[in-house]
Design a protein around this motif. Structure first.
Motif, PDB file in Angstrom:
ATOM      1  N   ALA A  39       0.841  -1.201   0.000  1.00  0.00           N
ATOM      2  CA  ALA A  39       0.000   0.000   0.000  1.00  0.00           C
ATOM      3  C   ALA A  39       0.875   1.249   0.000  1.00  0.00           C
ATOM      4  CB  ALA A  39      -0.923  -0.007   1.214  1.00  0.00           C
ATOM      5  N   ALA A  40       1.972   1.205   0.756  1.00  0.00           N
ATOM      6  CA  ALA A  40       2.899   2.338   0.796  1.00  0.00           C
ATOM      7  C   ALA A  40       3.608   2.520  -0.547  1.00  0.00           C
ATOM      8  CB  ALA A  40       3.928   2.119   1.906  1.00  0.00           C
ATOM      9  N   CYS A  41       3.825   1.417  -1.276  1.00  0.00           N
ATOM     10  CA  CYS A  41       4.439   1.508  -2.613  1.00  0.00           C
ATOM     11  C   CYS A  41       3.556   2.333  -3.552  1.00  0.00           C
ATOM     12  CB  CYS A  41       4.637   0.113  -3.200  1.00  0.00           C
ATOM     13  SG  CYS A  41       5.924  -0.863  -2.406  1.00  0.00           S
ATOM     14  N   ILE A  42       2.251   2.133  -3.473  1.00  0.00           N
ATOM     15  CA  ILE A  42       1.333   2.880  -4.332  1.00  0.00           C
ATOM     16  C   ILE A  42       1.353   4.357  -3.971  1.00  0.00           C
ATOM     17  CG2 ILE A  42      -1.091   3.200  -4.948  1.00  0.00           C
ATOM     18  CD1 ILE A  42      -1.458   0.201  -4.715  1.00  0.00           C
ATOM     19  N   VAL A  43       1.377   4.648  -2.673  1.00  0.00           N
ATOM     20  CA  VAL A  43       1.439   6.046  -2.232  1.00  0.00           C
ATOM     21  C   VAL A  43       2.720   6.699  -2.732  1.00  0.00           C
ATOM     22  CG1 VAL A  43       1.621   7.555  -0.222  1.00  0.00           C
ATOM     23  CG2 VAL A  43      -0.008   5.655  -0.208  1.00  0.00           C
TER      24      VAL A  43
END
Length: 308
Positions: free
Chosen positions: A6-10
């Motif tokens: 999820a942090a990768c997408i952000v």
């Protein structure tokens, strides 16, 4: 793992916007290396609008218009005046860097208004957020991330399923042939260069309003150049552009994740990771011979109707 993905997408969202913008620009046959500059212009103008209006929608619109304004400079020079595209793109990056430093000098260390940060808080989508594995990654994000989903999907439909998208592809393959078939080359180039600039401006605004809502110098930090390489990596495909942006977003935070897990890694090495990966991708792309991975045939060539 789901938290990290999820942090990768952000982390990849500004890259997704910038990659999509440059991809659309290059599909029209124009190479705009001013992505970094347009992102900086969008970042600083979006932040100025946020401080003065305390309205998130106004800040987004100003950032998009500012990015398009930077692209307009490039379009006038390369489409109307037929100046060298590489030189104009590099000049736009230099201009955008100086512009952001000049406008943002008085705002250094200033935080975005609380109304802005609250507006861009994460929103969980009912039902979808509860889907195992996928839900926490894709559907517990902020509004900007959801906008990137929509824009990538719309770009894919536009480019592959509409007549205007087919015209755009024809334009990138041969300006002269497109002109001979009745396509308004100048109009198409202007429109798509401006759309590309607006998307780059939004990518910059994400950094200054959502990711790091405190104004600082060089807030884009080379992401514009990564986006240029990503266009090649994703073979000018907007859906692949989304996942490519998320991948490089993951690379940019991988070192921090490893450090948090107890690995003793130099911060300088951590900062190097996405740029080393960019170089490797550019090298790898020179060996790709598949037809669908090749750039538009007329990419980077200025068109003068009388030379047909």
């Amino acid at each position: 793992m789901t938290d990290f993905l999820a942090a990768c997408i952000v982390a990849g969202t500004p890259l997704i916007f910038a990659t999509l913008g440059e991809l659309i620009t290059e599909k029209s046959g124009s190479t705009n290396l001013g992505v970094e500059g347009m992102m900086l212009i969008g970042a600083v103008m979006g932040f100025v609008a946020a401080l003065n209006t305390e309205n998130a929608i106004a800040a987004i619109l100003v950032a998009a218009v500012a990015g398009a304004g930077g692209a307009l400079i490039f379009a006038v020079l390369t489409v109307t005046l037929r100046a060298n595209q590489i030189v104009c793109g590099l000049t736009l990056t230099i201009f955008g860097t100086g512009f952001a430093q000049f406008v943002g000098e008085s705002m250094l260390g200033t935080s975005a208004p609380s109304q802005i940060t609250e507006f861009f808080a994460k929103i969980s989508i009912p039902l979808l957020r509860d889907v195992p594995f996928i839900g926490p990654i894709f559907f517990r994000q902020d509004m900007f991330v959801y906008l990137s989903y929509i824009l990538c999907a719309l770009a894919a439909v536009y480019m592959y399923k509409t007549r205007m998208g087919m015209n755009l592809k024809a334009l990138g393959e041969s300006n002269a042939a497109a002109d001979a078939s009745g396509i308004n080359v100048t109009l198409y180039k202007y429109v798509h260069i401006l759309i590309g600039g607006a998307l780059c401006g939004l990518g910059g605004a994400y950094l200054s309003l959502v990711r790091m809502p405190i104004w600082q110098e060089n807030i884009v930090n080379g992401r514009g150049w990564i986006a240029v390489a990503l266009v090649i990596f994703v073979a000018w495909n907007p859906i692949k552009g989304f996942f490519g942006g998320a991948l490089f977003g993951g690379l940019s935070i991988l070192g921090l994740k490893l450090q948090a897990m107890g690995f003793n890694i130099s911060q300088y090495l951590v900062d190097m990771i996405p740029y080393v990966a960019t170089i490797l991708i550019v090298i790898f792309s020179t060996y790709k011979k598949k037809k669908d991975s090749q750039p538009p045939a007329d990419l980077g060539n200025n068109y003068f109707r009388e030379e047909r």
